[in-house]
Scaffold this motif. Structure first.
Motif, PDB file in Angstrom:
ATOM      1  N   TRP A 283     -13.879 111.484  48.340  1.00  0.00           N
ATOM      2  CA  TRP A 283     -13.316 110.416  47.508  1.00  0.00           C
ATOM      3  C   TRP A 283     -12.278 109.618  48.284  1.00  0.00           C
ATOM      4  CZ3 TRP A 283      -8.087 110.306  46.125  1.00  0.00           C
ATOM      5  CH2 TRP A 283      -7.727 109.298  45.239  1.00  0.00           C
ATOM      6  N   PHE A 284     -11.395 110.307  49.015  1.00  0.00           N
ATOM      7  CA  PHE A 284     -10.353 109.611  49.760  1.00  0.00           C
ATOM      8  C   PHE A 284     -10.968 108.745  50.860  1.00  0.00           C
ATOM      9  CE2 PHE A 284      -7.002 109.162  52.933  1.00  0.00           C
ATOM     10  CZ  PHE A 284      -5.919 108.810  52.151  1.00  0.00           C
ATOM     11  N   ALA A 285     -12.020 109.255  51.520  1.00  0.00           N
ATOM     12  CA  ALA A 285     -12.686 108.469  52.556  1.00  0.00           C
ATOM     13  C   ALA A 285     -13.305 107.206  51.965  1.00  0.00           C
ATOM     14  CB  ALA A 285     -13.756 109.315  53.249  1.00  0.00           C
ATOM     15  N   ALA A 286     -13.883 107.320  50.773  1.00  0.00           N
ATOM     16  CA  ALA A 286     -14.459 106.139  50.120  1.00  0.00           C
ATOM     17  C   ALA A 286     -13.379 105.146  49.720  1.00  0.00           C
ATOM     18  CB  ALA A 286     -15.270 106.570  48.894  1.00  0.00           C
ATOM     19  N   GLU A 287     -12.249 105.642  49.218  1.00  0.00           N
ATOM     20  CA  GLU A 287     -11.148 104.742  48.854  1.00  0.00           C
ATOM     21  C   GLU A 287     -10.608 104.014  50.082  1.00  0.00           C
ATOM     22  OE1 GLU A 287      -9.867 103.930  45.849  1.00  0.00           O
ATOM     23  OE2 GLU A 287     -11.548 105.051  44.997  1.00  0.00           O
ATOM     24  N   ARG A 288     -10.522 104.722  51.197  1.00  0.00           N
ATOM     25  CA  ARG A 288     -10.063 104.074  52.425  1.00  0.00           C
ATOM     26  C   ARG A 288     -11.070 103.032  52.892  1.00  0.00           C
ATOM     27  NH1 ARG A 288     -10.033 106.542  58.486  1.00  0.00           N
ATOM     28  NH2 ARG A 288      -9.067 104.738  59.503  1.00  0.00           N
ATOM     29  N   TYR A 289     -12.353 103.350  52.787  1.00  0.00           N
ATOM     30  CA  TYR A 289     -13.411 102.433  53.230  1.00  0.00           C
ATOM     31  C   TYR A 289     -13.375 101.137  52.424  1.00  0.00           C
ATOM     32  CZ  TYR A 289     -18.215 100.765  53.958  1.00  0.00           C
ATOM     33  OH  TYR A 289     -19.326  99.998  54.233  1.00  0.00           O
ATOM     34  N   PHE A 290     -13.441 101.236  51.109  1.00  0.00           N
ATOM     35  CA  PHE A 290     -13.465 100.034  50.279  1.00  0.00           C
ATOM     36  C   PHE A 290     -12.087  99.376  50.207  1.00  0.00           C
ATOM     37  CE2 PHE A 290     -17.184 102.375  48.627  1.00  0.00           C
ATOM     38  CZ  PHE A 290     -18.142 101.391  48.815  1.00  0.00           C
ATOM     39  N   GLY A 291     -11.023 100.158  50.384  1.00  0.00           N
ATOM     40  CA  GLY A 291      -9.685  99.594  50.349  1.00  0.00           C
ATOM     41  C   GLY A 291      -9.374  98.702  51.530  1.00  0.00           C
ATOM     42  N   SER A 292     -10.206  98.735  52.559  1.00  0.00           N
ATOM     43  CA  SER A 292      -9.981  97.884  53.728  1.00  0.00           C
ATOM     44  C   SER A 292     -10.099  96.407  53.393  1.00  0.00           C
ATOM     45  CB  SER A 292     -10.973  98.241  54.839  1.00  0.00           C
ATOM     46  OG  SER A 292     -10.800  99.577  55.264  1.00  0.00           O
ATOM     47  N   ALA A 293     -10.708  96.084  52.257  1.00  0.00           N
ATOM     48  CA  ALA A 293     -10.852  94.681  51.865  1.00  0.00           C
ATOM     49  C   ALA A 293      -9.582  94.113  51.253  1.00  0.00           C
ATOM     50  CB  ALA A 293     -12.004  94.537  50.870  1.00  0.00           C
ATOM     51  N   VAL A 294      -8.655  94.983  50.816  1.00  0.00           N
ATOM     52  CA  VAL A 294      -7.488  94.515  50.057  1.00  0.00           C
ATOM     53  C   VAL A 294      -6.619  93.579  50.886  1.00  0.00           C
ATOM     54  CG1 VAL A 294      -5.384  95.263  48.878  1.00  0.00           C
ATOM     55  CG2 VAL A 294      -7.507  96.523  48.544  1.00  0.00           C
ATOM     56  N   LYS A 295      -6.541  93.803  52.189  1.00  0.00           N
ATOM     57  CA  LYS A 295      -5.699  92.955  53.026  1.00  0.00           C
ATOM     58  C   LYS A 295      -6.156  91.493  53.032  1.00  0.00           C
ATOM     59  CE  LYS A 295      -6.685  95.328  56.709  1.00  0.00           C
ATOM     60  NZ  LYS A 295      -6.713  95.807  58.118  1.00  0.00           N
ATOM     61  N   PHE A 296      -7.399  91.245  52.591  1.00  0.00           N
ATOM     62  CA  PHE A 296      -7.921  89.880  52.542  1.00  0.00           C
ATOM     63  C   PHE A 296      -7.823  89.277  51.136  1.00  0.00           C
ATOM     64  CE2 PHE A 296     -10.207  92.132  55.924  1.00  0.00           C
ATOM     65  CZ  PHE A 296      -9.856  91.344  57.001  1.00  0.00           C
ATOM     66  N   TYR A 297      -7.227  89.999  50.194  1.00  0.00           N
ATOM     67  CA  TYR A 297      -7.033  89.469  48.852  1.00  0.00           C
ATOM     68  C   TYR A 297      -5.972  88.365  48.889  1.00  0.00           C
ATOM     69  CZ  TYR A 297      -9.546  93.379  46.606  1.00  0.00           C
ATOM     70  OH  TYR A 297     -10.484  94.270  46.191  1.00  0.00           O
ATOM     71  N   PRO A 298      -5.956  87.479  47.904  1.00  0.00           N
ATOM     72  CA  PRO A 298      -4.864  86.496  47.799  1.00  0.00           C
ATOM     73  C   PRO A 298      -3.518  87.195  47.694  1.00  0.00           C
ATOM     74  CG  PRO A 298      -6.672  85.934  46.321  1.00  0.00           C
ATOM     75  CD  PRO A 298      -6.982  87.292  46.853  1.00  0.00           C
TER      76      PRO A 298
END
Length: 384
Positions: A275-290
């Protein structure tokens, strides 16, 4: 002496500042739980103006990246058993097993609404989910699309009919997907994390400030997709449910379906580490949020952690009457939080959340900090 002078002389400027900090942080927490999450239980999608007179035909697009017989035998039949008049299921198989592909094709003999297309897997040219979805979208026969995945299960046979109703109110339909319920603290923390992080974007969406959906339960019109020239951030393997959606979402084209009957359940794989690995994987997109969205996501856990720290400080070093006041603020906050979490969980079809929420309330800020530290390192799986 004036009252302010008496207070200042008794508690000092440090005590006054600490009290002010506690009150400000309580106001921030109240904003999130009452003004953002509190919209979810009372939201009614039928208040939005209609864009379609009747429910449309749907194409459910599901990419498959493995020879998943468990999906074919257990979860796909639940999708095909949906009580809806006109829908098809488009399976996009990415692989090299010709026998498995033939088994998928033969499904059409029993279920004529199943359409299968194949992308030949070549290790030299990895296929992303975006590429598979693009093929599925082009293969779909209907204008209105619902994206899902192989590891989810519909809660009821009304899922598709409710998603179709969503298209009557908008070009984009957002649904909820929780994690399957299991035993133990780990499963509880993962399920509650999913629900509360979904509450962030669901609360913003019902407030007409959408910024994402979930790739497991998301609707979109084909014309909107092609009008935006397809998915964005093609150098990344992620972003179809958030970075792309931020490009096409507006205040007026998003319809939100909030019902236990429309919720999906995702199977959990790999325990807490997976679960933590998946959160890290998909969380990599947050830095590109507004920036505004990033601030919104950061302020709730940060204000919660600061509130707890300020309350502990007050209980540790301040006089007895000050400690009582701090304890009252902590109790008020928790009662507010517990009430709103219970209401949100009931609306989303989650069970067993509110009773132990104090555990998540205390632990999740530290999980957020741990995840934030992990995201400082580049995740090579994200980039193509």
């Amino acid at each position: 002496m004036q009252f302010a002078d008496i207070v200042l002389s008794h508690y000092g400027w440090e005590g006054v500042a600490l009290a002010a900090l506690l009150l400000v942080l309580l106001c921030v927490q109240s904003y999130y739980y009452v003004c953002v999450y509190g919209r979810i239980p009372t939201y009614k999608n039928n208040r939005r103006p209609a864009v379609l007179a009747e429910e449309p035909a749907l194409s459910v697009v599901i990419p498959m990246f493995s020879e998943d017989y468990g999906f074919v035998e257990e979860r796909l039949p639940l999708i095909l058993a949906q009580e809806y008049r006109d829908f098809e299921v488009v399976l996009v198989y990415v692989g090299a097993d010709s026998d498995f592909y033939e088994d998928l094709v033969r499904l059409r003999l029993t279920f004529p609404q199943v359409f299968v297309t194949k992308i030949q897997l070549d290790p030299r040219f990895p296929i992303s989910r975006k590429m598979a979805l693009n093929v599925g979208i082009k293969s779909a026969h209907n204008e209105h699309l619902v994206f899902s995945s192989t590891d989810v299960v519909p809660g009821t046979d009304r899922w598709l009919s409710l998603m179709a109703k969503g298209f009557c109110k908008g070009q984009i339909v957002l649904g909820y997907c929780g994690l399957e319920r299991g035993r133990g603290l780990r499963n509880y923390l993962m399920r509650t994390w999913r629900m509360m992080h979904s509450a962030d974007w669901l609360g913003r969406a019902v407030g007409r400030r959408p910024y994402r959906g979930t790739l497991h339960n998301l609707g979109l019109t084909k014309s909107l997709y092609f009008g935006a020239n397809g998915f964005t951030h093609l150098n990344m393997n992620i972003g179809e449910d958030d970075l792309f959606m931020q490009k096409v979402m507006t205040r007026d084209n998003v319809s939100v379906i909030l019902s236990p009957r429309a919720s999906l359940r995702e199977k959990t794989w790999g325990g807490l580490r997976g679960w933590f690995a998946a959160e890290r994987y998909f969380g990599s997109a947050v830095k590109f949020y507004p920036p505004a969205v990033r601030r919104f996501l950061a302020w709730e856990p940060c204000s919660r952690l600061l509130f707890f720290a300020a309350a502990v400080c007050a209980l540790a070093v301040m006089p007895a009457e000050y400690k009582i006041g701090a304890a009252v603020l902590v109790a008020v906050r928790y009662l507010m939080v517990a009430l709103e979490v219970r209401r949100v969980a009931r609306r989303l079809g989650e069970t067993g959340i509110a009773g132990r929420y104090f555990l998540y309330d205390l632990l999740s800020p530290w999980l957020t900090l741990l995840l934030g530290a992990a995201l400082l390192r580049k995740d090579d799986r994200v980039w193509r």
